[in-house]
Design a protein around this motif. Structure first.
Motif, PDB file in Angstrom:
ATOM      1  N   CYS A 181       0.832  -1.205   0.000  1.00  9.99           N
ATOM      2  CA  CYS A 181       0.000   0.000   0.000  1.00  9.99           C
ATOM      3  C   CYS A 181       0.867   1.256   0.000  1.00  9.99           C
ATOM      4  O   CYS A 181       1.913   1.296   0.646  1.00  9.99           O
ATOM      5  CB  CYS A 181      -0.872   0.034   1.254  1.00  9.99           C
ATOM      6  SG  CYS A 181      -1.928  -1.403   1.434  1.00  9.99           S
ATOM      7  N   ASP A 182       0.385   2.291  -0.693  1.00 13.82           N
ATOM      8  CA  ASP A 182       1.126   3.558  -0.735  1.00 13.82           C
ATOM      9  C   ASP A 182       0.293   4.701  -0.162  1.00 13.82           C
ATOM     10  O   ASP A 182       0.527   5.863  -0.473  1.00 13.82           O
ATOM     11  CB  ASP A 182       1.570   3.878  -2.162  1.00 13.82           C
ATOM     12  CG  ASP A 182       0.409   4.287  -3.057  1.00 13.82           C
ATOM     13  OD1 ASP A 182      -0.765   4.149  -2.642  1.00 13.82           O
ATOM     14  OD2 ASP A 182       0.680   4.760  -4.184  1.00 13.82           O
ATOM     15  N   GLY A 183      -0.707   4.364   0.645  1.00 11.96           N
ATOM     16  CA  GLY A 183      -1.593   5.384   1.201  1.00 11.96           C
ATOM     17  C   GLY A 183      -2.930   5.407   0.501  1.00 11.96           C
ATOM     18  O   GLY A 183      -3.967   5.605   1.138  1.00 11.96           O
ATOM     19  N   THR A 247       0.972   3.301   4.591  1.00  9.18           N
ATOM     20  CA  THR A 247       2.029   2.947   3.638  1.00  9.18           C
ATOM     21  C   THR A 247       2.770   1.737   4.175  1.00  9.18           C
ATOM     22  O   THR A 247       3.261   1.783   5.307  1.00  9.18           O
ATOM     23  CB  THR A 247       3.021   4.115   3.493  1.00  9.18           C
ATOM     24  OG1 THR A 247       2.317   5.238   2.983  1.00  9.18           O
ATOM     25  CG2 THR A 247       4.153   3.761   2.544  1.00  9.18           C
ATOM     26  N   ALA A 293       5.843   2.142  -3.353  1.00 13.51           N
ATOM     27  CA  ALA A 293       4.889   2.267  -2.240  1.00 13.51           C
ATOM     28  C   ALA A 293       5.346   3.370  -1.297  1.00 13.51           C
ATOM     29  O   ALA A 293       4.552   4.230  -0.885  1.00 13.51           O
ATOM     30  CB  ALA A 293       4.763   0.936  -1.499  1.00 13.51           C
ATOM     31  N   GLY A 296       4.616   6.785  -2.605  1.00 10.84           N
ATOM     32  CA  GLY A 296       3.234   7.119  -2.967  1.00 10.84           C
ATOM     33  C   GLY A 296       2.979   6.992  -4.449  1.00 10.84           C
ATOM     34  O   GLY A 296       2.113   7.666  -5.002  1.00 10.84           O
TER      35      GLY A 296
END
Ligand code: AMP
Ligand code: GLY
Length: 401
Positions: A181-183, A247, A293, A296
């Motif tokens: 996940c990157d936010g 993140t 990631a 973002g």
């Protein structure tokens, strides 16, 4: 590119191993690392739970990316401290790490995001599951099938001195589903199966995990994608809406119930030992995904591809999970490796040049193959070479795959 991996277990050895294998000239550092990691990376004698030393180390080394293995430093705010110094981190800030650090917070987020999970019970009565709120290293969950078990659980939960709750007891098979996940964007990874009990046939006390395999043949890539759609993406959106974007790896411990998949718990990091087979079977692309990631920039990045099946069998010390082992000489690692196994170090140390035990889970002996059955045979062929006094391992890892 310089990468610093924080931690000293089998998961961190697997991360370093995968980055070294596919990283194309990446310069690898670890803090504190272990003897297995030391063969692949520069190890620095700084503990994972010592942010006051880790942050200056990362600054001094001029690393481009820090990858944090364990949960405790994340929950304590290590990623926040690194980001404040302008260092890219794969791992959530403390606010978002509460998805693992507080079971009450996780339930609240799941409720708001309409993610299927065990219902809270207003009144604790069997059958049910009692859960302490905070990090308890696997010791804060009690499955209560009758009143006597519930009485014991309530007494022990009160003894921990944390808030606790009772929830519905779910039935089904468990599986670990990971997404990078990157936010805002979630990229599914291969699902893995963990074996939590110490004994064959899933008997005896809970442990950190006695073995794992990936991928999970009974879950197709579409099944995994659907779980990520119904679980990871709504949670990610809810955390972002609350101003605490996530993140890192969002790890959902799922129960596949007859009524559909339900979340048992979230972790804010890679699983251990699930990461070992997950990364052993990967065809590459991990570094780019972790970097994207942390920046973002995951949207449009291809998920790292799984090319092989892999099985990890944990070799644990005599008294695990009650206690760790230290200083017992370990034999056979080179022979296991010569036979084709990958031996991830989890709790080892070097004493006068001799590899010895230094922890509860000592090694993660990993086999890869075209099928889980082939990988299982390769893993157990490796285990047959490993020997230390008091060594325990399960003989049925991945037998049911
Ligand atoms: P957790 O740390 O929340 O994953 O819980 C540890 C283990 O307890 C899980 O791997 C499950 O085997 C079991 N468990 C947790 N919650 C439930 C539940 N609601 N129903 C049945 N088993 C559960
Ligand atoms: N293998 C379970 C965990 O990493 O929490």
């Amino acid at each position: 590119m310089k990468v610093l991996v924080v931690g000293s277990g089998g998961r961190e050895h697997a991360l370093v191993w995968s980055l070294a294998k596919h990283g194309n000239g990446v310069e690898l550092h670890a803090a504190p690392g272990n003897p297995g990691i030391a063969a692949l990376a520069h190890c620095h004698p700084v503990r994972a739970d010592d942010p006051a030393s880790l942050v200056p180390l990362a600054v001094e080394l001029g690393v481009d990316l820090v990858v944090v293995g364990p949960e405790a430093p994340l929950v304590a705010g290590l990623a926040d401290a690194l980001r404040r110094r302008g260092i890219a981190v794969f791992g959530p800030n403390a606010d978002a790490a509460r998805i693992e650090g507080s079971k009450t917070f996780a339930k609240d987020v799941m409720g708001a995001a309409r993610v299927p999970t065990a219902g809270l019970l207003p009144l604790a009565k069997p059958p049910c599951v009692v859960k302490a709120d905070g990090l308890a290293a696997g010791k804060g969950v009690w499955v209560c099938r009758d009143q006597a078990e519930l009485d014991d659980a309530l007494r022990e939960a009160e003894g921990l001195g944390q808030p606790f709750h009772a929830e519905e007891l779910l039935q089904g098979g468990e599986v670990s589903v990971f997404a990078l996940c990157d936010g805002t964007t979630a990229l599914p990874l291969t699902a893995a199966q963990d074996y939590k009990r110490i004994g064959d046939g899933n008997t005896g006390p809970n442990t950190g995990g006695m073995g794992a395999y990936a991928p999970v043949p009974r879950l197709s890539a579409d099944d995994v994608a659907e779980i990520v759609d119904c679980v990871h993406r709504p949670v990610l959106a809810e955390l972002a809406r609350r101003g605490t974007p996530f993140t890192g790896v969002l790890y959902a411990g799922m129960m596949l119930t007859p009524a559909g998949p339900r979340v048992l718990e979230f972790n804010c990091r890679f699983g251990d030992p699930e990461t070992q087979p997950l990364l052993a079977g990967l065809g590459g692309g991990l570094l780019e995904a972790l970097r994207a990631a942390a920046a973002g920039e995951l949207a449009g990045v291809a998920a790292p591809r799984t090319e092989r099946a892999a099985v990890t069998v944990v070799a644990a010390g005599r008294d695990y999970p009650a206690a760790g082992d230290a200083g017992t000489p370990i034999d056979g690692v080179a022979d296991a490796e010569a036979g084709g196994a990958i031996v991830f170090h989890a709790g080892t140390a070097l004493r006068e040049g001799r590899l010895v035990t230094n922890g509860g889970r000592v090694l993660g002996v990993t086999g890869v193959g075209d099928t889980v059955a082939d990988a299982r045979a390769a893993a157990y062929a490796g285990v047959a070479h490993i020997d230390f006094a008091g060594m325990q391992n399960r003989t049925d890892i991945a037998a049911d795959a």
